[in-house]
Scaffold this motif. Structure first.
Motif, PDB file in Angstrom:
ATOM      1  N   VAL A 184       0.849  -1.193   0.000  1.00 50.89           N
ATOM      2  CA  VAL A 184       0.000   0.000   0.000  1.00 50.89           C
ATOM      3  C   VAL A 184       0.887   1.246   0.000  1.00 50.89           C
ATOM      4  CG1 VAL A 184      -1.954   1.101   1.169  1.00 50.89           C
ATOM      5  CG2 VAL A 184      -1.568  -1.343   1.452  1.00 50.89           C
ATOM      6  N   ASP A 185       0.393   2.309  -0.606  1.00 49.61           N
ATOM      7  CA  ASP A 185       1.084   3.605  -0.623  1.00 49.61           C
ATOM      8  C   ASP A 185       2.548   3.458  -1.068  1.00 49.61           C
ATOM      9  OD1 ASP A 185      -1.085   5.190   0.231  1.00 49.61           O
ATOM     10  OD2 ASP A 185      -0.751   4.569   2.288  1.00 49.61           O
TER      11      ASP A 185
ATOM     12  N   SER B  28       9.458   3.545  -0.944  1.00 50.15           N
ATOM     13  CA  SER B  28       8.904   3.440   0.409  1.00 50.15           C
ATOM     14  C   SER B  28       7.486   2.898   0.276  1.00 50.15           C
ATOM     15  CB  SER B  28       8.905   4.805   1.088  1.00 50.15           C
ATOM     16  OG  SER B  28       8.160   5.713   0.326  1.00 50.15           O
ATOM     17  N   LEU B  29       7.143   1.961   1.129  1.00 52.48           N
ATOM     18  CA  LEU B  29       5.823   1.326   1.030  1.00 52.48           C
ATOM     19  C   LEU B  29       5.383   0.769   2.379  1.00 52.48           C
ATOM     20  CD1 LEU B  29       6.346  -2.035   1.003  1.00 52.48           C
ATOM     21  CD2 LEU B  29       7.237  -1.459  -1.216  1.00 52.48           C
ATOM     22  N   THR B  30       4.126   0.401   2.445  1.00 56.20           N
ATOM     23  CA  THR B  30       3.591  -0.248   3.634  1.00 56.20           C
ATOM     24  C   THR B  30       3.109  -1.644   3.234  1.00 56.20           C
ATOM     25  OG1 THR B  30       2.845   1.907   4.389  1.00 56.20           O
ATOM     26  CG2 THR B  30       1.935   0.005   5.527  1.00 56.20           C
TER      27      THR B  30
ATOM     28  N   ARG C 110       0.939  -4.875   3.926  1.00 56.67           N
ATOM     29  CA  ARG C 110      -0.203  -5.366   4.700  1.00 56.67           C
ATOM     30  C   ARG C 110      -0.301  -6.863   4.437  1.00 56.67           C
ATOM     31  NH1 ARG C 110      -5.893  -2.418   4.268  1.00 56.67           N
ATOM     32  NH2 ARG C 110      -5.690  -2.952   2.078  1.00 56.67           N
TER      33      ARG C 110
ATOM     34  N   GLU D 217       6.026  -0.767   7.682  1.00 58.49           N
ATOM     35  CA  GLU D 217       6.529   0.182   6.694  1.00 58.49           C
ATOM     36  C   GLU D 217       7.945  -0.233   6.293  1.00 58.49           C
ATOM     37  OE1 GLU D 217       6.039   4.155   8.141  1.00 58.49           O
ATOM     38  OE2 GLU D 217       7.038   5.021   6.407  1.00 58.49           O
TER      39      GLU D 217
ATOM     40  N   VAL E 174      11.060   0.341   8.633  1.00 57.47           N
ATOM     41  CA  VAL E 174      10.993   1.744   9.072  1.00 57.47           C
ATOM     42  C   VAL E 174      10.152   1.790  10.352  1.00 57.47           C
ATOM     43  CG1 VAL E 174      10.185   4.061   8.469  1.00 57.47           C
ATOM     44  CG2 VAL E 174      11.207   2.602   6.721  1.00 57.47           C
ATOM     45  N   LYS E 175      10.644   2.511  11.345  1.00 56.17           N
ATOM     46  CA  LYS E 175       9.878   2.641  12.587  1.00 56.17           C
ATOM     47  C   LYS E 175       8.912   3.814  12.446  1.00 56.17           C
ATOM     48  CE  LYS E 175      13.117   0.624  15.842  1.00 56.17           C
ATOM     49  NZ  LYS E 175      14.088   0.875  16.898  1.00 56.17           N
ATOM     50  N   THR E 176       7.635   3.505  12.342  1.00 56.98           N
ATOM     51  CA  THR E 176       6.624   4.564  12.207  1.00 56.98           C
ATOM     52  C   THR E 176       6.514   5.350  13.511  1.00 56.98           C
ATOM     53  OG1 THR E 176       5.467   3.069  10.724  1.00 56.98           O
ATOM     54  CG2 THR E 176       4.243   4.994  11.464  1.00 56.98           C
TER      55      THR E 176
END
Lengths: 170, 166
Positions: free
Chosen positions: B109-110, B125-127, B129, B142, B162-164
């Protein structure tokens, strides 16, 4: 008989596309543009997935994020906010409990900000015990309302200001 | 409807079609990378009932998306940090993960793509799921990925979590 059928057709046409089709087309297009602008740039619809904000926000509930909430002022303690991952299609929904520069700790399930206990009427008591330290400038400490779940399973921490999309409303 | 409106509408449709056709035949680096990640998500997903052979084949396909010296750095809260270096280590890790999970649905996503000016490397960069069959909660993480272009093909050279929230 034929006249009656014609009457129905005219009535149906009027209901669906109105007396003036071109005006209806313009209205439909204007409505579409307004909807896209409002629901993309102002009020972002979201669906809650998970139980970390119980009992305030239930799993699968639909809410809106006001993207303009922090244009003129910064997030306040107690605000429920949306924090983005890599974009706005997946976000975290959390409550702001500490502001930049403040120290955060949980002792005996109570939240302490700068060493003083914070009254939180929206949460049930828990047994969390940890120190999150001092928030950096531009960083807000966020946590969910459901503190009855194990601390390790609960996503919480410092959120950079640039990741905050807006305030959850409705 | 007036004649000129119809002509304008048709001209817009033809121009749109021509542009779409051109982009389909000559995809930009960004489009090629997005396509690559869509294929990666499809390959990473597997149904509940799948033979061991199919899973091994899937694992080797997944490794093919990466460069031979790929590096994957994972630092997820609640778990100890782990680094996977090279295709062999990655293959072993994928096989191990597939053996544990009954089924998995992966979605990116994104996805944000930044191609370097020389068009030989890119950062994505992505998320992620992920939904494991039978599990109630989703896996959301992320990621930041670095890609390199080899003979027109984009391959992942580095992945890091990545630490959100810090």
């Amino acid at each position: 008989m034929e006249e009656s059928a014609n009457g129905w057709r005219v009535w149906l046409r009027r209901v669906v596309i109105g007396r003036n089709p071109s005006r209806t087309l313009v209205r439909t297009m204007a409505l579409m543009v307004v909807s896209v602008v409002v629901f993309h740039f102002v009020l972002l619809p979201i669906q809650v997935e998970g139980i970390s904000m119980l009992p305030t926000y239930r799993d699968h509930g639909v809410h809106f994020v006001n993207r303009l909430a922090y244009v003129f002022h910064e997030p306040q303690r107690g605000d429920v906010i949306a924090i983005r991952y890599s974009g706005i299609h997946m976000m975290l929904m959390k409550r702001v409990v500490a502001l930049p520069g403040e120290r955060v700790a949980f002792h005996g399930g109570h939240l302490y900000i700068n060493g003083k206990p914070l009254e939180e009427p929206y949460v049930k008591r828990c047994n969390w015990e940890f120190e999150a330290g001092e928030m950096k400038p531009d960083m807000y400490y966020v946590v969910g309302d459901n503190r009855s779940m194990p601390e390790a399973d609960h996503t919480k921490g410092g959120a950079w200001r640039y990741r905050i999309v807006g305030k959850v409303i409705l | 409807m007036k004649n000129w409106v119809l002509r304008l509408f048709l001209a817009a449709v033809v121009a749109g079609g021509a542009f779409y056709g051109y982009r389909a035949w000559h995809p930009s680096a960004e489009q090629a990378i997005r396509k690559e990640f869509a294929a990666l998500a499809r390959t990473a997903s597997f149904p509940q009932r799948e033979s061991t052979l199919a899973r091994f084949s899937r694992a080797s396909k997944l490794v093919g998306f990466c460069t031979p010296d790929v590096q994957i750095v994972m630092d997820v809260p609640g778990h100890s940090g782990q680094t996977i270096s090279g295709r062999d280590e990655l293959l072993a890790a994928i096989n191990g993960a597939q053996a544990m999970a009954v089924g998995l649905a992966v979605e990116f996503v994104d996805v944000g793509v930044e191609v370097a000016p020389d068009r030989q490397s890119a950062v994505v960069s992505l998320t992620v799921r992920g939904k494991v069959s039978g599990e109630r909660d989703m896996i959301i993480q992320e990621l930041r990925c670095e890609l390199k272009c080899f003979k027109g093909e984009w391959q992942i050279s580095r992945v890091e979590t990545v630490k959100t929230l810090l």
